[in-house]
Design an enzyme around this catalytic site. Structure first.
Site, short mmCIF file in Angstrom:
data_model
loop_
_atom_site.label_atom_id
_atom_site.label_comp_id
_atom_site.label_asym_id
_atom_site.label_seq_id
_atom_site.Cartn_x
_atom_site.Cartn_y
_atom_site.Cartn_z
N ASN A 213 31.62 42.84 30.90
CA ASN A 213 30.49 41.62 30.55
C ASN A 213 31.10 40.51 30.22
O ASN A 213 31.47 40.48 29.04
CB ASN A 213 29.30 42.31 29.57
N LYS B 101 33.35 41.25 27.09
CA LYS B 101 32.72 42.52 26.31
C LYS B 101 33.39 43.74 27.33
O LYS B 101 33.25 43.36 28.59
CB LYS B 101 31.54 42.88 26.15
N ARG C 8 28.79 43.55 34.87
CA ARG C 8 27.43 42.91 34.74
C ARG C 8 27.47 41.30 35.43
O ARG C 8 28.05 40.54 34.98
CB ARG C 8 27.07 42.89 33.35
N HIS D 123 16.94 41.81 32.20
CA HIS D 123 17.24 42.99 31.36
C HIS D 123 17.09 44.19 32.39
O HIS D 123 16.76 45.27 31.93
CB HIS D 123 16.20 43.15 30.43
N LEU E 248 13.45 44.83 23.15
CA LEU E 248 13.40 43.91 21.97
C LEU E 248 14.78 43.68 21.24
O LEU E 248 15.25 44.60 20.38
CB LEU E 248 12.26 44.40 20.93
N GLY F 178 17.33 38.65 22.86
CA GLY F 178 16.54 38.58 24.02
C GLY F 178 15.49 39.64 24.18
O GLY F 178 15.67 40.92 23.77
N ARG G 181 14.63 31.73 21.30
CA ARG G 181 13.87 31.31 22.62
C ARG G 181 12.58 31.55 22.13
O ARG G 181 11.98 32.40 21.72
CB ARG G 181 14.04 32.19 23.72
N GLU H 237 23.08 49.90 28.26
CA GLU H 237 23.27 49.25 29.61
C GLU H 237 24.83 49.56 30.31
O GLU H 237 24.91 49.69 31.37
CB GLU H 237 23.31 47.79 29.37
P1 AMP Z 1 20.34 43.56 20.24
O1 AMP Z 1 20.49 42.11 20.81
O2 AMP Z 1 19.75 44.71 20.96
O3 AMP Z 1 21.64 43.93 19.58
O4 AMP Z 1 19.34 43.47 18.78
C1 AMP Z 1 19.51 42.52 17.93
C2 AMP Z 1 18.22 42.34 16.96
O5 AMP Z 1 17.95 43.67 16.40
C3 AMP Z 1 18.32 41.63 15.82
O6 AMP Z 1 17.23 40.62 15.54
C4 AMP Z 1 18.42 42.48 14.44
O7 AMP Z 1 18.04 41.89 13.27
C5 AMP Z 1 17.70 43.61 14.94
N1 AMP Z 1 17.84 44.76 14.39
C6 AMP Z 1 19.13 45.51 14.36
N2 AMP Z 1 18.86 46.52 13.45
C7 AMP Z 1 17.52 46.45 12.83
C8 AMP Z 1 16.90 46.95 11.85
N3 AMP Z 1 17.36 48.27 11.11
N4 AMP Z 1 15.60 46.65 11.51
C9 AMP Z 1 15.04 45.50 12.15
N5 AMP Z 1 15.84 44.76 13.21
C10 AMP Z 1 16.94 45.18 13.48
#
Ligand code: AMP
Length: 395
Positions: A10, A17, A87, A176, A205, A208, A237, A381
């Site tokens: 990526n 990555k 990717r 996504h 979630l 993004g 965003r 992914e």
């Molecule tokens: P990602 O882009 O999929 O890596 O997700 C990142 C988001 O996941 C960030 O907002 C983190 O704060 C949230 N996140 C990761 N672990 C937790 C958790 N234990 N509780 C709440 N949010 C989390």
């Protein structure tokens, strides 16, 4: 090591990555990140056998970083990498699935650069770097947009003059896709349903965020649009705003287009609403301490998410379940509970104990009996990119 290996890449404008995916192993034998490429502080970080390693690679380009990491990856793979899966963010209407990279594919990826001016050139740099070092290794492009190419026109067209679509590709594409495809397939397995006879609402979630309605294994609508800014509230965003906001800010504050772009993409979302952070963990902690901005940001995030899911249910004739994924979806008991509490009309009701237990990479059901299914499914992914690359190599 038994099983074929795919190196998944990526590439970003100053980062790369990577993960080595073995088709028979759940864990990635090696994965890592080259960051700050092109600068004095360029570094290569990788994880192997549970141990973390780092190396300075000052001023390294994408190709030079790859030249450093490929021997590490090859050694782990026992000298044999079957192919590379890249990717690629935007495939426009040219790519409805992953493809083997040849000169025609490169031209089409390049032609879609106006739709993803930051991402597609970076993805092409990653492809060029692999080609420079291993010209004969098969390479596959897996697009963030391709899974959503099955959306019907009523879901992908904006109510704008037709020429903007016909001549300039102005339409909804969605992103996504790799995650939504992987997660909906896993959800069907978990529920013991055939992917081609199942219907899901997916909430991805992370930093993004997007929702997707998946019918019989195909995306039929999604919340992101021509760019990843449309739809849900995200880390930085804004998601949906009144399209007249641009004109209002230009007229009343004299803001330029790039000022407005930056504000909507980098200063808004959870960060803008809370005035504190784009990180959900930090916001949840601040909310527990009574921080009004964090409380509002979480309220808006969950309400807008629930509204998007309810809206996307219009795309499905039936609903086998709601699925949460991404860093927030996989870990946040609070966000899942607050969102589902606003979806009672869809007969979605959460089981508090199961919800509390389903964190840190666990997958499983979190609904009450009598409710429609609510599942947590960790996304992967890299695995999906490897699955698609291997399928093409098999052909
Ligand atoms: P990602 O882009 O999929 O890596 O997700 C990142 C988001 O996941 C960030 O907002 C983190 O704060 C949230 N996140 C990761 N672990 C937790 C958790 N234990 N509780 C709440 N949010 C989390």
């Amino acid at each position: 090591m038994a099983g074929r290996h795919i190196l998944v890449i990526n590439a970003g404008s100053s980062s790369l990555k990577f993960a080595l995916v073995n088709e028979q192993q759940e864990q990635f034998p090696i994965q890592g990140l080259a960051e700050r490429l092109g600068s004095n502080e360029a570094m290569l970080h990788w994880q192997q056998d549970g141990e973390k390693h780092s190396r300075t690679i000052s001023n390294a380009t994408h190709t030079e970083a790859l030249a450093q990491l490929l021997p590490l990856v090859e050694a782990v793979a026992g000298g044999k990498i079957s192919g590379v899966g890249h990717r690629v963010v935007h495939g426009g209407e040219d790519f409805t699935a992953a493809c083997l990279i040849d000169s025609k594919a490169l031209t089409a990826i390049n032609a879609n650069t106006p739709l993803a001016p930051l991402h597609n050139p970076a993805n092409l740099q990653g492809i060029a770097a692999v080609t420079a070092l291993y010209p004969d290794l098969p390479q596959v492009a897996v697009f963030d947009t391709a899974f959503h190419q099955t959306m019907p026109a009523k879901a992908y067209r904006y109510a704008l003059p037709e020429a903007l679509y016909r001549e300039h590709g102005v339409r909804r594409y969605g992103f996504h896709g790799t995650s939504h495809q992987y997660v909906s397939t896993q959800a069907a397995k978990l529920a013991d349903l055939a992917t081609n006879n199942s219907s899901w609402l997916i909430a991805h979630l992370g930093n993004g965020c997007s929702t997707c309605a998946v019918l019989n294994g195909h995306s039929v609508d999604t919340s992101m649009g021509m760019t990843p800014l449309e739809g849900l509230v995200m880390g930085t965003r804004s998601g949906d705003v009144d399209p007249n906001l641009h004109g209002h800010l230009a007229r009343t504050l004299g803001w330029s287009l790039s000022d407005i772009d930056r504000m909507l993409n980098q200063d808004s979302g959870l960060l803008g609403l809370s005035g504190l952070s784009n990180d959900m963990r930090q916001l949840e902690a601040a909310r527990s301490d009574g921080h009004p901005g964090a409380t509002l940001a979480i309220d808006v995030f969950c309400y807008r998410l629930a509204k998007s899911l309810a809206a996307l249910s219009c795309a499905l004739p039936d609903l086998d379940g709601l699925v949460f994924t991404g860093g927030i979806g996989e870990n946040s008991e609070l966000i899942r509970a607050k969102t589902v509490a606003q979806l009672g009309l869809l007969n979605l009701h959460i089981n508090n104990d199961a919800n509390a237990n389903c964190v840190r990479g666990k997958s499983g059901p979190i609904h009450q009996s009598g409710s429609r299914r609510i599942l947590v499914v960790p996304t992967n992914e890299e695995r999906q990119i490897a699955i698609e690359a291997l399928a093409l190599l098999n052909e």
